[in-house]
Design a protein around this motif. Structure first.
Motif, PDB file in Angstrom:
ATOM      1  N   THR A   1       2.683  -6.993 -33.094  1.00 33.36           N
ATOM      2  CA  THR A   1       2.314  -8.043 -34.050  1.00 33.36           C
ATOM      3  C   THR A   1       2.870  -9.411 -33.677  1.00 33.36           C
TER       4      THR A   1
ATOM      5  N   ARG B   1       1.106 -11.636 -36.327  1.00 34.06           N
ATOM      6  CA  ARG B   1      -0.245 -11.445 -36.851  1.00 34.06           C
ATOM      7  C   ARG B   1      -0.429  -9.956 -37.110  1.00 34.06           C
TER       8      ARG B   1
ATOM      9  N   GLY C   1      -5.852  -7.064 -37.811  1.00 38.03           N
ATOM     10  CA  GLY C   1      -6.998  -7.457 -38.624  1.00 38.03           C
ATOM     11  C   GLY C   1      -6.848  -8.794 -39.321  1.00 38.03           C
ATOM     12  N   ALA C   2      -5.666  -9.400 -39.276  1.00 38.42           N
ATOM     13  CA  ALA C   2      -5.440 -10.684 -39.945  1.00 38.42           C
ATOM     14  C   ALA C   2      -5.887 -11.829 -39.041  1.00 38.42           C
ATOM     15  N   ALA C   3      -6.464 -12.850 -39.640  1.00 42.50           N
ATOM     16  CA  ALA C   3      -6.924 -14.008 -38.874  1.00 42.50           C
ATOM     17  C   ALA C   3      -5.784 -14.980 -38.574  1.00 42.50           C
ATOM     18  N   GLN C   4      -4.888 -15.146 -39.525  1.00 38.94           N
ATOM     19  CA  GLN C   4      -3.808 -16.126 -39.393  1.00 38.94           C
ATOM     20  C   GLN C   4      -2.476 -15.450 -39.086  1.00 38.94           C
TER      21      GLN C   4
ATOM     22  N   ARG D   1       1.622 -15.375 -39.414  1.00 41.11           N
ATOM     23  CA  ARG D   1       2.597 -15.700 -40.461  1.00 41.11           C
ATOM     24  C   ARG D   1       3.930 -15.964 -39.787  1.00 41.11           C
TER      25      ARG D   1
END
Length: 108
Positions: free
Chosen positions: A46, A67, A70-73, A75
């Protein structure tokens, strides 16, 4: 959110380091099997970007962009080194400024 995972063979303990204020979590496991490796690989997969920034001598803050699958942004998280007061307004301001600079440089 998890910053780092390690395995202590001597105590059969999975060590999970989370951002402050949660801190470290020690999980003793009787029969770990492949769990330590699986968790470590999942956490590592990640990480988009990670950098340690000194704030007080060698001590500082670890800035990490992650990330989730499946997340676009991504963190961002800040993890202060042991011995630094994560509630100190001056340190938090300096860490936030460092984060702003890293985000601008990386475009993440």
């Amino acid at each position: 959110s998890i910053l780092r995972v390690s395995w202590d063979q001597d105590s059969s303990t999975l060590i999970v380091v989370r951002p402050e204020p949660a801190g470290q979590l020690d999980l003793p496991l009787a029969g770990p099997g492949y769990l330590p490796e699986t968790v470590r690989e999942r956490v590592q997969s990640t990480i988009v970007y990670s950098q340690h920034v000194p704030l007080n001598g060698a001590r500082g803050v670890l800035l990490s962009a992650r990330r989730a699958p499946g997340a676009a942004q991504a963190r961002w998280t800040m993890a202060f080194d042991p011995g630094l007061d994560a509630t100190d307004p001056t340190l938090r301001t300096r860490a936030a400024q460092a984060l702003d600079e890293v985000r601008a440089q990386t475009g993440i």
